[in-house]
Scaffold this motif. Structure first.
Motif: not given
Length: 197
Positions: A90-113
């Motif tokens: 969970v603390l790997a840079p790639q995974q942190l980046g993906l987590y940020r993507v999901v968090t940022r875009d989840a309100p518009r794409f709830p199915q993604l989150g």
């Protein structure tokens, strides 16, 4: 075919990390991967499926999903090793980046989150169930809900470190992660012994 799929997933990872989910174009991903859009859709039903494939690829490079060595360890040592593996993931840079993507875009794409959370939880809990099946029967009998035990373990394990890393803090070093994993393993075993799970 495998090479084309890998090229698409690599291009998609770069696109998602740079532009987010909403900003990424499947046409640009296909072009970056050197394939046609038709080829991309032969491999992936839609953008959501492509995102899940990116998550799976990230998991495969960080976590041994087939047969982790901690499956054969005693409860305290196994939980510690599993916890350490999860923290590194969970603390790997790639995974942190993906987590940020999901968090940022989840309100518009709830199915993604939802898919992101469900997919990672399913992978994590499946391994945890396999591990619990190897525990001594007397200890295993004290767990009434294996999913609850897994969710509790991983929530206790990563909440503090993940929140700090996501908000600009530094990722702790190996000694701290090892200590955190061991403490969480002891906490979970205390809850199990008390019949709280």
């Amino acid at each position: 075919m495998t090479r084309k799929r890998e090229a698409i997933v690599t291009a998609a990872l770069d696109a998602f990390l740079e532009e987010g989910y909403a900003g990424s174009s499947v046409n640009r991903i296909a072009a970056q991967a050197g394939v046609s859009i038709k080829t991309l859709y032969r491999h992936f039903e839609n953008k959501d499926d492509l995102f899940i494939a990116v998550i799976e690829a990230a998991c495969a490079t960080t976590v041994n999903t087939e047969n982790p060595p901690w499956l054969d360890l005693a409860p305290l040592d196994g939980l510690t090793a599993a916890g350490l593996e999860q923290l590194r993931f969970v603390l790997a840079p790639q995974q942190l980046g993906l987590y940020r993507v999901v968090t940022r875009d989840a309100p518009r794409f709830p199915q993604l989150g939802r898919r992101y959370r469900e997919h990672l939880r399913a992978l994590r809990n499946e391994q945890f169930h396999r591990y619990l099946d190897r525990w001594p029967a007397r200890l295993r009998a004290r767990i009434s809900n294996a999913d609850r035990a897994a969710d509790t373990f991983f929530a206790l394990l990563q909440a503090e470190e993940l929140a700090a890393a996501l908000h600009g803090g530094t990722v702790p070093g190996p000694d701290h992660l090892q200590q955190r994993a061991r403490e969480t393993a002891l906490d979970l075993l205390a809850l199990v012994q008390a019949g709280r799970l």
